[in-house]
Design an enzyme around this catalytic site. Structure first.
Site, PDB file in Angstrom:
ATOM      1  N   ASP A 166      -8.389  -8.933   4.322  1.00 30.62           N
ATOM      2  CA  ASP A 166      -8.098  -7.838   5.243  1.00 30.62           C
ATOM      3  C   ASP A 166      -9.142  -7.737   6.349  1.00 30.62           C
ATOM      4  OD1 ASP A 166      -6.875  -5.660   6.321  1.00 30.62           O
ATOM      5  OD2 ASP A 166      -7.624  -4.217   4.872  1.00 30.62           O
ATOM      6  N   HIS A 171     -15.521  -7.775   1.623  1.00 34.07           N
ATOM      7  CA  HIS A 171     -15.038  -6.483   1.128  1.00 34.07           C
ATOM      8  C   HIS A 171     -16.063  -5.759   0.267  1.00 34.07           C
ATOM      9  CE1 HIS A 171     -12.002  -3.475   0.642  1.00 34.07           C
ATOM     10  NE2 HIS A 171     -11.034  -4.259   1.086  1.00 34.07           N
ATOM     11  N   GLU A 185     -12.502  -2.037  12.057  1.00 33.71           N
ATOM     12  CA  GLU A 185     -12.451  -1.308  10.785  1.00 33.71           C
ATOM     13  C   GLU A 185     -13.601  -1.700   9.857  1.00 33.71           C
ATOM     14  OE1 GLU A 185      -8.740  -1.772   8.684  1.00 33.71           O
ATOM     15  OE2 GLU A 185      -9.543  -0.901   6.841  1.00 33.71           O
ATOM     16  N   GLU A 233       0.825  -1.215   0.000  1.00 34.37           N
ATOM     17  CA  GLU A 233       0.000   0.000   0.000  1.00 34.37           C
ATOM     18  C   GLU A 233       0.859   1.265   0.000  1.00 34.37           C
ATOM     19  OE1 GLU A 233      -2.755  -0.654   3.293  1.00 34.37           O
ATOM     20  OE2 GLU A 233      -4.049  -1.816   1.959  1.00 34.37           O
ATOM     21  N   ARG A 240       5.627  -7.893   8.333  1.00 30.46           N
ATOM     22  CA  ARG A 240       4.216  -8.161   8.020  1.00 30.46           C
ATOM     23  C   ARG A 240       4.053  -8.863   6.674  1.00 30.46           C
ATOM     24  NH1 ARG A 240       0.549  -3.809   7.773  1.00 30.46           N
ATOM     25  NH2 ARG A 240      -1.079  -4.790   8.982  1.00 30.46           N
TER      26      ARG A 240
HETATM   27  C1  GCV Z   1      -2.455   0.539   8.439  1.00 27.70           C
HETATM   28  C2  GCV Z   1      -5.950  -2.059   5.523  1.00 27.70           C
HETATM   29  C3  GCV Z   1      -6.382  -0.802   6.216  1.00 27.70           C
HETATM   30  C4  GCV Z   1      -5.255   0.195   6.321  1.00 27.70           C
HETATM   31  C5  GCV Z   1      -4.078  -0.501   7.033  1.00 27.70           C
HETATM   32  C6  GCV Z   1      -3.704  -1.743   6.248  1.00 27.70           C
HETATM   33  C7  GCV Z   1      -2.593  -2.517   6.916  1.00 27.70           C
HETATM   34  O1  GCV Z   1      -5.686  -1.813   4.183  1.00 27.70           O
HETATM   35  O2  GCV Z   1      -7.477  -0.245   5.530  1.00 27.70           O
HETATM   36  O3  GCV Z   1      -5.687   1.302   7.054  1.00 27.70           O
HETATM   37  O4  GCV Z   1      -2.982   0.363   7.152  1.00 27.70           O
HETATM   38  O5  GCV Z   1      -4.815  -2.587   6.149  1.00 27.70           O
HETATM   39  O6  GCV Z   1      -2.914  -3.459   7.617  1.00 27.70           O
HETATM   40  O7  GCV Z   1      -1.439  -2.196   6.722  1.00 27.70           O
END
Ligand code: GCV
Length: 730
Positions: free
Chosen positions: A394, A550, A422, A320, A353
């Site tokens: 996720d 999702h 989330e 990301e 990670r």
């Molecule tokens: C911290 C998802 C979340 C992001 C998060 C990411 C991650 O995409 O929407 O906010 O970023 O996971 O776990 O790195």
């Protein structure tokens, strides 16, 4: 930190200090006794008949030795016992009467040393503890012993929990040790005080005021962590700012570390991979460049000079938009092992990670992490752990277990769970997550035949990994009640209990938490337990039944938006995940589709890959099936889907009724706050049902079955704006 409750010759003075500290603990809680600030450590008086039984067993507290952690033990027991029993229990230096509570380690306590428990304590490790009812010098006593002071503190919390939940403390013989070594909260807290995916106010760390002012609340945070065995805290967001590794911020981190240390909570930092460039102007962050490796080594030395028990780095690399080794043409092993080399001399770890995925056209995001990381099995340094989310997408309301579990036998693997909600209604929806986490922990990878559960991958019993752990993305914030929703506290609590022992039954966790947090009233406990245990399944019903995933509104991920297709990256769009069309619904991950199912071991693949064998809760995760497909109930897929959505709504209504009926049993303030949240939850559940069914109906072209209510708004109205309005933000 100010010393409290000193030992020898100062007992009376110490007691006064302790009492003062006890009053200060949760200072401000006194103003509003039931605002939720005290979490599950409320220590309100137990019923008189229960107190009577405990009094004889708890007549004095004997904690020999001096250290900040032993002070914490004393303070907690003094406050806990005084609160629960309704009057103070004196500190003593020795056992002078029946009912002494003797706590400590063989090193700190001559009394415990005299019991010759070394062998058993060694077997339990520095965080394990033994609690035994014994005779000491002819007097009855309860001994809480550990090889390490943190273990003694955990034992003290265990003893308090027994009383808080009204368990017998008469003939105790308890031995416990944590099954996992790293039990860590990941805070996605930014240096400007905001919290990514945080729904409970601002960050607990006031970076501007640190290191000069350390918020006393940090101690209460650490107490709560220690009470459930959490022993690590990653202070900053994985989308990391390099500044958190600057000398200025390391001094601030040191101040936090000093506040958490007495409670056995070590700090970790998320490390931005390009920090050498951003902080010191290096030309590259290439992990194979000796200058870069040298920079990280010096950085590690600098950190350990300030924080000798620093835990290590958590790294989100090449994901990301974050930089990572692949930015410089290197691989994950090059990156992780380079950082690990700098930390190794100090005993630190790298938590790397596995949440990595690329924006490749036409690929399946669910397959990405396995593709990128599995080939590196056996190549990570001994102080590297791979942190894998519970599922391959996720933190969805429901996901099958991540295919990396069981697929990297020579790699030390941690589970990453998300405590903050989330994708689960933020801090508005009541969702008890222990059953969801247990679903993953109990999943059988079949890697070494039946019984190769994820829990056994994690605790090292399957592949013999030395470093073990579990991380939870924290749901804490500056809100008075810490987690926004009072029931969000239960997920913080549950995370700690499961990280301590992944086999703990969710029912037990709920029962303990309710009794410690809300009430002992048996009918109320039964009603709230039921709400909690059913809540996760219900949320799955009204959000993403049968393996959907999702389909939340983009960006904030609150509320339904299965129609969304606006993001440039296909895999950020709901339509990518549900693949609804005139023929049917679901993502084909079998050989006729992405074949991501092939990443599971053959026995699992055979089940997940067969639409007739796969548990229906995962059906649409792995298969694209016709609207008229016969489900096990005999209904068509369309009817089943619609009735599942309706069932979710019905559940929220029933939960509201059950909660309303508890109005005289739960204190008015928290009762009203939860009732208000449940009202929002019902509104949202209805919106989820209506929006999803109206949208999927444009493909299925079928009527809603009997028993499903007519939608409250039109599809156009639902599509016009997200339900994350002002009300939903409270
Ligand atoms: C911290 C998802 C979340 C992001 C998060 C990411 C991650 O995409 O929407 O906010 O970023 O996971 O776990 O790195």
């Amino acid at each position: 930190m100010k010393r409290t409750c000193r030992g020898r010759g100062r007992i009376r003075a110490g007691l006064l200090v302790c009492a003062a500290v006890a009053l200060q603990l949760f200072a401000g809680a006194a103003a509003k006794a039931d605002d939720g600030y005290r979490l599950w450590l409320r220590y309100d008086p137990l019923p008189a008949n229960v107190v009577k039984g405990y009094r004889a067993r708890v007549s004095s507290i004997v904690v020999q030795g001096e250290s900040p952690t032993l002070d914490a033990v004393r303070t907690e027991l003094v406050e806990g016992c005084a609160g629960l029993l309704g009057s103070s229990v004196p500190l003593a230096e020795k056992v002078e009467r029946d009912g002494a509570l003797v706590v400590g380690t063989p090193q700190s306590s001559p009394l415990i040393n005299g019991l010759k428990l070394e062998r058993e304590l060694t077997a339990l490790g520095p965080e394990g503890f033994r609690i035994r009812s014994v005779k000491l010098g002819g007097r009855s006593a309860t001994v809480i012993a550990s090889r390490g002071e943190t273990g003694a503190l955990y034992g003290a919390f265990h003893f308090l929990r027994l009383m808080q939940t009204e368990q017998p403390v008469g003939n105790l013989d308890v031995s416990q040790r944590p099954r996992l070594r790293l039990r860590v909260l990941d805070h996605w807290d930014n240096l400007d005080g905001t919290v990514e995916r945080g729904y409970a106010g601002r960050s607990l760390w006031d970076w501007d005021a640190l290191p000069g002012r350390v918020d006393p609340r940090l101690r209460d945070y650490a107490r709560a962590d220690a009470s459930v065995g959490i022993n690590g805290s990653v202070l900053n967001n994985v989308n990391a700012d390099a500044k958190s590794l600057s000398a200025e911020y390391l001094r601030k981190t040191k101040a936090v570390a000093d506040a958490l240390r007495p409670y056995g909570v070590r700090v970790y930092l998320s490390a931005r991979f390009s920090a050498p460039m951003e902080l010191d102007g290096l030309k590259t962050a290439d992990p194979l460049d000796p200058e870069v490796a040298g920079w990280w080594k010096r950085k590690a030395d600098e950190i350990y000079k300030l924080i000798p028990d620093f835990g290590g780095f958590l790294v989100k690399a090449n994901s990301e938009g974050q930089p990572g080794p692949r930015t410089y043409g290197r691989d994950h092993v090059d990156g992780a092992n380079m950082l690990a080399a700098g930390l190794a001399p100090h005993g630190g770890v790298v938590i790397w990670r596995a949440f990595v995925y690329d924006a490749k056209p036409g690929y399946d995001r669910a397959a990405a992490a396995y593709e990128q990381l599995q080939p590196f099995d056996g190549r990570f340094a001994p102080n590297v752990l791979l942190q894998v989310k519970n599922g391959a997408i996720d933190f969805q309301p429901r996901e099958p277990f991540h295919p990396l579990f069981g697929a990297m036998p020579k790699t030390q693997m941690m589970l990453e769970a998300q405590i903050t909600q989330e994708y689960l209604g933020h801090s508005n929806h009541l969702v008890f997550l222990a059953p969801a986490w247990r679903e993953v922990l109990d999943s059988d990878t079949r890697a070494e035949g039946p019984g190769s559960t994820v829990a056994r991958v994690l605790d090292g019993s399957l592949f013999g990994q030395r470093l073990t752990g579990m991380a939870g993305v924290a749901n804490t914030g500056s809100d008075r009640n810490w987690t926004g929703h009072h029931f969000g506290q239960a997920n913080w609590y549950a995370f700690g209990r499961l990280a301590w022992n992944p086999d703990t039954p969710p029912r037990q966790i709920a029962d303990e938490w309710i009794k410690m947090t809300f009430t002992h009233d048996p009918k109320a406990v039964a009603a709230v337990t039921r709400i909690m245990l059913e809540s996760h399944e219900a949320v799955v019903d009204y959000m993403t039944p049968l393996g959907l995933h999702h389909i939340m509104w983009g960006g904030h991920h609150y509320g339904p938006a299965p129609w969304e297709n606006k993001f440039e990256r296909a895999d950020w769009n709901p339509v990518y995940y549900h693949k609804a069309d005139a023929a049917g619904l679901g993502f084909d991950r079998t050989a006729t589709g992405s074949n991501a199912v092939a990443q599971y071991s053959p026995a699992v693949r055979a089940v997940f890959g067969d639409p007739n064998a796969v548990p229906e809760k995962y059906l649409l995760w792995f298969h694209h099936v016709p609207w008229d497909r016969r489900m096990r109930s005999g209904r068509t897929l369309w009817d089943e889907l619609a009735l599942d959505y309706q069932r979710g709504v019905d559940w929220v209504r029933a939960a509201r009724k059950s909660w309303d009926a508890l109005s005289g049993v739960i204190d008015a303030e928290r009762h009203a706050a939860v009732a208000k949240k449940l009202e929002i939850q019902e509104r949202d559940a209805v919106a989820w049902r209506d929006a999803c069914l109206l949208y999927f109906q444009t493909f299925s072209k079928r009527r809603l079955p009997a028993g499903v209510e007519r939608p409250q708004k039109t599809l156009a109205e639902y599509m016009a704006e997200s339900i994350l309005d002002e009300d939903s933000r409270q």
